[in-house]
Write a protein that holds these residues in place. Structure first.
Motif, PDB file in Angstrom:
ATOM      1  N   ALA A   1       0.678  -1.168  -0.048  1.00  0.00           N
ATOM      2  CA  ALA A   1      -0.047  -0.167   0.035  1.00  0.00           C
ATOM      3  C   ALA A   1       0.825   1.285   0.051  1.00  0.00           C
TER       4      ALA A   1
ATOM      5  N   SER B   1       5.919   1.490   3.874  1.00  0.00           N
ATOM      6  CA  SER B   1       7.443   1.748   4.276  1.00  0.00           C
ATOM      7  C   SER B   1       7.680   3.201   3.719  1.00  0.00           C
TER       8      SER B   1
ATOM      9  N   LYS C   1      11.831  -4.355   1.323  1.00  0.00           N
ATOM     10  CA  LYS C   1      11.709  -5.468   2.694  1.00  0.00           C
ATOM     11  C   LYS C   1      12.842  -6.177   2.735  1.00  0.00           C
TER      12      LYS C   1
ATOM     13  N   LYS D   1      -1.119   9.377  -8.192  1.00  0.00           N
ATOM     14  CA  LYS D   1      -1.608   8.798  -9.339  1.00  0.00           C
ATOM     15  C   LYS D   1      -2.767   9.371  -9.672  1.00  0.00           C
TER      16      LYS D   1
ATOM     17  N   SER E   1       1.128  11.558  -0.299  1.00  0.00           N
ATOM     18  CA  SER E   1       1.944  10.993  -1.430  1.00  0.00           C
ATOM     19  C   SER E   1       3.250  11.011  -0.782  1.00  0.00           C
ATOM     20  N   ALA E   2       4.100  10.054  -0.986  1.00  0.00           N
ATOM     21  CA  ALA E   2       5.346   9.815  -0.557  1.00  0.00           C
ATOM     22  C   ALA E   2       6.286  10.335  -1.854  1.00  0.00           C
TER      23      ALA E   2
HETATM   24  P1  GDP Z   1       4.588  -1.326   1.708  1.00  0.00           P
HETATM   25  O1  GDP Z   1       4.699  -2.689   1.317  1.00  0.00           O
HETATM   26  O2  GDP Z   1       3.449  -1.058   2.142  1.00  0.00           O
HETATM   27  O3  GDP Z   1       5.600  -1.054   2.823  1.00  0.00           O
HETATM   28  O4  GDP Z   1       4.921  -0.482   0.575  1.00  0.00           O
HETATM   29  P2  GDP Z   1       6.077   0.577  -0.088  1.00  0.00           P
HETATM   30  O5  GDP Z   1       6.304   1.537   0.705  1.00  0.00           O
HETATM   31  O6  GDP Z   1       7.077  -0.769  -0.246  1.00  0.00           O
HETATM   32  O7  GDP Z   1       5.495   0.703  -1.523  1.00  0.00           O
HETATM   33  C1  GDP Z   1       4.999  -0.160  -2.484  1.00  0.00           C
HETATM   34  C2  GDP Z   1       5.222   0.349  -3.912  1.00  0.00           C
HETATM   35  O8  GDP Z   1       4.514   1.587  -4.033  1.00  0.00           O
HETATM   36  C3  GDP Z   1       6.755   0.840  -4.293  1.00  0.00           C
HETATM   37  O9  GDP Z   1       6.675   0.600  -5.817  1.00  0.00           O
HETATM   38  C4  GDP Z   1       6.820   2.318  -4.151  1.00  0.00           C
HETATM   39  O10 GDP Z   1       7.798   3.072  -4.709  1.00  0.00           O
HETATM   40  C5  GDP Z   1       5.469   2.659  -4.367  1.00  0.00           C
HETATM   41  N1  GDP Z   1       4.920   4.060  -3.486  1.00  0.00           N
HETATM   42  C6  GDP Z   1       4.884   4.111  -2.389  1.00  0.00           C
HETATM   43  N2  GDP Z   1       4.406   5.136  -2.007  1.00  0.00           N
HETATM   44  C7  GDP Z   1       4.082   5.931  -3.168  1.00  0.00           C
HETATM   45  C8  GDP Z   1       3.537   7.255  -3.543  1.00  0.00           C
HETATM   46  O11 GDP Z   1       3.326   8.138  -2.644  1.00  0.00           O
HETATM   47  N3  GDP Z   1       3.285   7.473  -4.655  1.00  0.00           N
HETATM   48  C9  GDP Z   1       3.805   6.606  -5.973  1.00  0.00           C
HETATM   49  N4  GDP Z   1       3.398   6.964  -7.135  1.00  0.00           N
HETATM   50  N5  GDP Z   1       4.176   5.277  -5.613  1.00  0.00           N
HETATM   51  C10 GDP Z   1       4.455   5.209  -4.306  1.00  0.00           C
END
Ligand code: GDP
Length: 195
Positions: A34, A37, A54, A146, A176-177
């Motif tokens: 989601a 991280s 991860k 997005k 948004s990160a």
């Molecule tokens: P987690 O499994 O919830 O910790 O997710 P991650 O932080 O690893 O993110 C999963 C995927 O979504 C990765 O490819 C990130 O680069 C992407 N992602 C996370 N946050 C954002 C965001 O705010 N915008 C966009 N476009 N992609 C994001």
């Protein structure tokens, strides 16, 4: 509070391993992928605090990040990931429920949802469960970069409407990160809980 000073303290796989020195903690949960991280890294202004790629062993159960002495952010394992063996899954579920239901230091839970897929059944279950033990939930609808501004606002309003029966126990914001969006708002909510 200055979230930029966050450091990784430890991973706990058992309730007995939770840091006894903790006074206040806020946990972060969400479906795998989601964007949990990335949200932690953005809020703490650290590129790889919660490893986006991860790292085995670090994503086991409760990952403790110290914000300042006695104050912690706790990264909970992502849910909805089918590859976890049944035995580990049931250990996680037991430990997580004990954590959420009995951890006195826990002030609230930040729930991360991909804005394109909000309020999946497991998210709804989490919200019901967390609020049933009278803990507040703050939802980050992340990856809002997005969607267009208009579509993001529409989803925000829809999600708020669906959760309005929870009253003040459940709050929602855009995040948004990447761009980034909503970082100050998220930190302000953490400040409230850490106060
Ligand atoms: P987690 O499994 O919830 O910790 O997710 P991650 O932080 O690893 O993110 C999963 C995927 O979504 C990765 O490819 C990130 O680069 C992407 N992602 C996370 N946050 C954002 C965001 O705010 N915008 C966009 N476009 N992609 C994001």
């Amino acid at each position: 509070m200055n979230y930029n000073h966050a450091v990784f303290l430890k991973s706990a796989n058992l309730i007995s391993q939770l840091p006894p020195e903790s006074q206040i903690e806020v946990a972060i949960a969400g479906r795998s992928n989601a964007g949990k991280s990335s949200a932690i890294n953005t809020i703490t202004n650290k590129k790889a605090l919660a490893r986006t790629s991860k790292t085995p062993g670090r994503t086991q159960l409760l990952n403790y990040f110290q914000i300042k002495e006695h104050y912690f952010l706790v990264d909970l394992p992502g849910y909805g990931y089918a590859k976890v063996p049944g035995e580990i899954q049931s250990h996680w579920e037991k430990t997580l429920s004990t954590y959420i239901e009995t951890r006195d230091q826990l002030r609230g839970i930040v729930l991360i949802m991909d804005i394109r897929h909000p309020l999946k059944e497991q998210d709804q279950q989490m919200i019901r469960w967390i609020t049933s033990v009278e803990l507040p939930v703050h939802i980050l609808l992340t990856k809002c970069d997005k969607l267009t501004r208009g579509a993001s606002m529409n989803t925000l309003l829809k999600v708020k409407k669906e959760l309005e029966h929870y009253g003040d126990f459940v709050t929602v914001q855009l995040f948004s990160a990447l761009t980034p969006v909503g970082v100050d708002e998220a930190r302000a909510k953490l400040d409230q809980w850490f106060a």
